[in-house]
Design an enzyme around this catalytic site. Structure first.
Site, PDB file in Angstrom:
ATOM      1  N   ARG A  83      52.779  45.809 -48.951  1.00 13.75           N
ATOM      2  CA  ARG A  83      52.371  47.210 -48.871  1.00 13.75           C
ATOM      3  C   ARG A  83      51.563  47.653 -50.238  1.00 13.75           C
ATOM      4  NH1 ARG A  83      55.617  52.391 -49.541  1.00 13.75           N
ATOM      5  NH2 ARG A  83      54.354  53.769 -48.433  1.00 13.75           N
ATOM      6  N   HIS A  87      47.946  49.585 -50.268  1.00  8.99           N
ATOM      7  CA  HIS A  87      47.652  50.699 -50.923  1.00  8.99           C
ATOM      8  C   HIS A  87      46.623  50.758 -52.095  1.00  8.99           C
ATOM      9  CE1 HIS A  87      51.242  53.487 -49.412  1.00  8.99           C
ATOM     10  NE2 HIS A  87      50.983  52.602 -48.333  1.00  8.99           N
ATOM     11  N   VAL A  91      42.350  52.753 -51.531  1.00  9.48           N
ATOM     12  CA  VAL A  91      42.091  53.811 -52.726  1.00  9.48           C
ATOM     13  C   VAL A  91      41.202  53.094 -53.734  1.00  9.48           C
ATOM     14  CG1 VAL A  91      42.963  55.691 -54.276  1.00  9.48           C
ATOM     15  CG2 VAL A  91      44.341  54.892 -52.028  1.00  9.48           C
ATOM     16  N   GLY A  93      39.231  50.794 -53.561  1.00 13.01           N
ATOM     17  CA  GLY A  93      38.873  49.278 -53.134  1.00 13.01           C
ATOM     18  C   GLY A  93      40.070  48.690 -53.766  1.00 13.01           C
ATOM     19  N   ASP A  95      41.048  46.975 -56.312  1.00 15.05           N
ATOM     20  CA  ASP A  95      40.594  46.674 -57.893  1.00 15.05           C
ATOM     21  C   ASP A  95      41.921  46.985 -58.700  1.00 15.05           C
ATOM     22  OD1 ASP A  95      41.332  49.486 -57.491  1.00 15.05           O
ATOM     23  OD2 ASP A  95      39.124  50.361 -58.535  1.00 15.05           O
ATOM     24  N   SER A  97      43.646  49.328 -59.158  1.00 15.37           N
ATOM     25  CA  SER A  97      43.967  50.839 -59.531  1.00 15.37           C
ATOM     26  C   SER A  97      45.181  51.335 -59.153  1.00 15.37           C
ATOM     27  CB  SER A  97      42.957  51.862 -58.876  1.00 15.37           C
ATOM     28  OG  SER A  97      42.852  51.742 -57.609  1.00 15.37           O
ATOM     29  N   GLU A 112      47.335  57.047 -59.284  1.00 17.43           N
ATOM     30  CA  GLU A 112      47.545  56.725 -58.055  1.00 17.43           C
ATOM     31  C   GLU A 112      49.025  56.474 -57.615  1.00 17.43           C
ATOM     32  OE1 GLU A 112      45.465  53.269 -55.892  1.00 17.43           O
ATOM     33  OE2 GLU A 112      43.618  54.189 -57.179  1.00 17.43           O
ATOM     34  N   ASN A 118      52.941  56.940 -52.434  1.00 20.10           N
ATOM     35  CA  ASN A 118      53.374  55.870 -53.108  1.00 20.10           C
ATOM     36  C   ASN A 118      54.683  56.041 -53.973  1.00 20.10           C
ATOM     37  OD1 ASN A 118      50.872  54.393 -52.432  1.00 20.10           O
ATOM     38  ND2 ASN A 118      49.887  55.385 -54.272  1.00 20.10           N
ATOM     39  N   PRO A 189      46.612  56.698 -44.411  1.00 26.65           N
ATOM     40  CA  PRO A 189      46.949  57.122 -43.367  1.00 26.65           C
ATOM     41  C   PRO A 189      48.520  57.691 -43.621  1.00 26.65           C
ATOM     42  CG  PRO A 189      46.598  54.898 -43.153  1.00 26.65           C
ATOM     43  CD  PRO A 189      46.215  55.119 -44.447  1.00 26.65           C
ATOM     44  N   HIS A 219      54.604  46.293 -40.386  1.00 24.45           N
ATOM     45  CA  HIS A 219      55.893  47.169 -40.074  1.00 24.45           C
ATOM     46  C   HIS A 219      56.950  46.084 -39.308  1.00 24.45           C
ATOM     47  CE1 HIS A 219      53.993  51.042 -40.756  1.00 24.45           C
ATOM     48  NE2 HIS A 219      53.869  50.452 -41.832  1.00 24.45           N
ATOM     49  N   ASP A 268      62.104  47.299 -38.925  1.00 25.80           N
ATOM     50  CA  ASP A 268      62.442  46.408 -37.475  1.00 25.80           C
ATOM     51  C   ASP A 268      64.114  46.084 -37.553  1.00 25.80           C
ATOM     52  OD1 ASP A 268      62.600  44.443 -35.725  1.00 25.80           O
ATOM     53  OD2 ASP A 268      61.169  42.989 -36.628  1.00 25.80           O
ATOM     54  N   ASP A 276      56.987  38.858 -38.253  1.00 23.12           N
ATOM     55  CA  ASP A 276      56.629  38.216 -36.851  1.00 23.12           C
ATOM     56  C   ASP A 276      56.118  39.303 -35.912  1.00 23.12           C
ATOM     57  OD1 ASP A 276      58.831  39.567 -36.428  1.00 23.12           O
ATOM     58  OD2 ASP A 276      59.888  38.027 -35.966  1.00 23.12           O
TER      59      ASP A 276
HETATM   60  C1  HEM Z   1      48.642  52.095 -39.742  1.00 22.74           C
HETATM   61  C2  HEM Z   1      48.758  53.035 -40.628  1.00 22.74           C
HETATM   62  C3  HEM Z   1      50.127  52.786 -41.822  1.00 22.74           C
HETATM   63  C4  HEM Z   1      50.771  53.965 -41.915  1.00 22.74           C
HETATM   64  C5  HEM Z   1      50.743  55.209 -41.310  1.00 22.74           C
HETATM   65  C6  HEM Z   1      51.990  53.532 -42.831  1.00 22.74           C
HETATM   66  C7  HEM Z   1      53.056  54.222 -43.282  1.00 22.74           C
HETATM   67  C8  HEM Z   1      54.171  53.521 -43.833  1.00 22.74           C
HETATM   68  C9  HEM Z   1      55.181  54.543 -44.334  1.00 22.74           C
HETATM   69  C10 HEM Z   1      55.478  55.946 -44.341  1.00 22.74           C
HETATM   70  C11 HEM Z   1      56.059  53.584 -44.800  1.00 22.74           C
HETATM   71  C12 HEM Z   1      57.509  53.617 -45.381  1.00 22.74           C
HETATM   72  C13 HEM Z   1      57.481  54.272 -46.768  1.00 22.74           C
HETATM   73  C14 HEM Z   1      58.767  54.837 -47.217  1.00 22.74           C
HETATM   74  O1  HEM Z   1      59.143  55.916 -46.880  1.00 22.74           O
HETATM   75  O2  HEM Z   1      59.540  54.129 -47.911  1.00 22.74           O
HETATM   76  C15 HEM Z   1      55.642  52.160 -44.672  1.00 22.74           C
HETATM   77  C16 HEM Z   1      56.327  50.986 -45.126  1.00 22.74           C
HETATM   78  C17 HEM Z   1      55.677  49.594 -45.252  1.00 22.74           C
HETATM   79  N1  HEM Z   1      54.277  49.609 -44.725  1.00 22.74           N
HETATM   80 FE1  HEM Z   1      53.099  50.739 -43.686  1.00 22.74          FE
HETATM   81  N2  HEM Z   1      51.870  52.230 -42.870  1.00 22.74           N
HETATM   82  C18 HEM Z   1      50.680  51.819 -42.208  1.00 22.74           C
HETATM   83  C19 HEM Z   1      50.083  50.593 -42.394  1.00 22.74           C
HETATM   84  C20 HEM Z   1      50.574  49.472 -43.132  1.00 22.74           C
HETATM   85  C21 HEM Z   1      49.650  48.286 -43.402  1.00 22.74           C
HETATM   86  C22 HEM Z   1      48.302  48.086 -43.093  1.00 22.74           C
HETATM   87  C23 HEM Z   1      50.371  47.294 -43.989  1.00 22.74           C
HETATM   88  C24 HEM Z   1      50.076  46.239 -44.597  1.00 22.74           C
HETATM   89  C25 HEM Z   1      49.275  45.289 -44.272  1.00 22.74           C
HETATM   90  C26 HEM Z   1      51.757  48.057 -44.373  1.00 22.74           C
HETATM   91  C27 HEM Z   1      52.962  47.693 -44.828  1.00 22.74           C
HETATM   92  C28 HEM Z   1      54.094  48.276 -44.958  1.00 22.74           C
HETATM   93  C29 HEM Z   1      55.452  47.723 -45.429  1.00 22.74           C
HETATM   94  C30 HEM Z   1      55.475  46.190 -45.779  1.00 22.74           C
HETATM   95  C31 HEM Z   1      56.284  48.586 -45.558  1.00 22.74           C
HETATM   96  C32 HEM Z   1      57.753  48.408 -46.173  1.00 22.74           C
HETATM   97  C33 HEM Z   1      57.315  48.510 -47.851  1.00 22.74           C
HETATM   98  C34 HEM Z   1      58.932  48.501 -48.313  1.00 22.74           C
HETATM   99  O3  HEM Z   1      59.860  47.870 -47.853  1.00 22.74           O
HETATM  100  O4  HEM Z   1      58.865  48.443 -49.720  1.00 22.74           O
HETATM  101  N3  HEM Z   1      51.607  49.349 -43.649  1.00 22.74           N
HETATM  102  N4  HEM Z   1      54.254  52.369 -44.136  1.00 22.74           N
END
Ligand code: HEM
Length: 352
Positions: A83, A87, A91, A93, A95, A97, A112, A118, A189, A219, A268, A276
């Site tokens: 993640r 992130h 923001v 790029g 880099d 940041s 940031e 974040n 997003p 996710h 999940d 997966d």
């Molecule tokens: C499509 C738009 C996306 C939205 C709206 C979104 C939103 C979120 C949110 C709200 C969380 C939970 C944060 C929390 O409350 O603890 C989360 C967790 C996570 N997101 Fe996304 N996300 C998106 C795309 C992505 C992308 C592109 C990736 C990586 C390639 C990603 C990887 C993750 C991972 C791995 C977690 C779990 C992090 C942890 O356990 O510390 N997400 N995301």
């Protein structure tokens, strides 16, 4: 078999034409980014094996050092590292940041990492610090924090998929010198985004709808705080299409013993620590946390890709995920002209 391959190819061709309208409601909360981003074509000046022969001591293997530090962490921290890369790249790029503790040398502006998307949920900073410290001791002034974040996300994906996701990450990124919390909401997003909003926000970074759907597969690992989804996804919300039994389980987990505590749940429910294609099965079963996850079935072409990812166990998605991670790593890259190689990842270098 030939027919199904053709169907998948047609699907990817169609995805290029998925519509790109922004939703008015979200425009209010998430205005257009102040500086229109300029996505660079993926990997412009990046190279696979960039750090080979870059250190004075020939035996120093920069990528192996990062991998060792990522391997030593648990599945939760590894999810955090995947993640962190997303992130960072969205923001200003890719880099580094996201790693800065202060705006630059001005401590009055919030960086940031303290922006709403974040803080306090983003994790993995200490892993990057430890890798950077070891690399800097062995090979001073050569390896950017931005590249360490990219390598760490690649390695975390590898370990969380038991080696199923395995790819070369091109490197040669430079570190930025500016980090502003105010730039996080307009660029990252929100969990309550609908399909068009997601396509728009990824499109602003040079990623298409197919990349967005593919990267959302991340996710299938990690956790979420309840505050990220309860309001729009759990009863009494009537806009949610979540499976009622799944919603009831989440409600029980989110009901806190201590008022004011923001509990966490796994993203999940089936295989929380495995990266997966289970995510896509969960999307189809209406057992996902966010509106943004559920949104992937609200567009005809997207829904077909979700089905393909859920069905082709699990290679189709894995291959597309590898490519999409590399593409994401090419967003708005900095060079020696507008970036630096930071000495420590939390601070810009001193100017003399
Ligand atoms: C499509 C738009 C996306 C939205 C709206 C979104 C939103 C979120 C949110 C709200 C969380 C939970 C944060 C929390 O409350 O603890 C989360 C967790 C996570 N997101 Fe996304 N996300 C998106 C795309 C992505 C992308 C592109 C990736 C990586 C390639 C990603 C990887 C993750 C991972 C791995 C977690 C779990 C992090 C942890 O356990 O510390 N997400 N995301």
């Amino acid at each position: 078999m030939a027919t199904s391959k053709l169907a998948v190819l047609a699907l990817f061709a169609l995805l290029g034409s998925v519509s790109c309208q922004a939703g008015g409601y979200y425009d209010y909360y998430y205005p257009t980014p102040q500086r229109p981003p300029t996505p660079s074509p993926a990997g412009t000046h990046l190279k696979v094996g960039y750090y080979r022969n870059k250190c004075a001591a020939a035996y120093v293997d920069v990528e192996a050092i990062v991998k060792k530090h990522v391997k030593a962490t648990d599945a939760g921290m590894q999810a955090g590292l995947v993640r962190l890369f997303f992130h960072d790249c969205f923001v200003r790029g890719c880099d580094g940041s996201i790693l800065l503790d202060t705006f630059s040398n001005d401590t009055s502006l919030t960086p940031e990492k303290f922006g709403v998307p974040n803080f306090p949920s983003l994790r993995g900073f200490e892993v990057i610090d430890a890798a950077k410290a070891e690399i800097e001791a062995a090979c001073p002034g050569k390896v950017s924090c931005a590249d360490i974040v990219a390598f760490a996300a690649r390695d975390a994906s590898y370990f969380l998929s038991a080696g199923g996701i395995s790819f070369a990450m091109p490197a040669g990124r430079y570190d930025g010198t500016v980090s502003l919390a105010s730039e996080t909401l307009p660029n990252l997003p929100p969990p309550f985004a609908g399909f068009d909003q997601l396509v728009k926000m990824f499109g602003d970074k040079g990623l298409d709808a197919s990349d967005m759907i593919t990267l959302s597969g991340a996710h299938s690992i990690g956790r979420s705080h309840c505050s990220s989804f309860t309001r729009d996804r759990l009863p009494p919300s009537n806009t949610s299409d979540m499976d009622p039994a799944f919603a009831a389980t989440l409600q029980a987990k989110c009901r806190s013993a201590n008022a004011g505590t923001d509990n966490t749940v796994m993203q999940d429910f089936k295989s929380p620590d495995v990266l997966d294609n289970q995510y896509y099965k969960n999307v189809l079963a209406h057992k996902v946390l966010f509106t943004s996850d559920a949104a992937l079935t609200t567009n005809f072409t997207s829904n077909n890709l979700v089905r393909a990812y859920a069905d082709f166990v699990p290679y189709l998605w894995q291959q597309k995920f590898e490519k999409a991670m590399v593409k994401m790593g090419g967003i708005q890259l900095k060079t020696a002209d507008n970036g630096e190689i930071r000495k420590t990842c939390r601070k810009v270098n001193n100017r003399t």
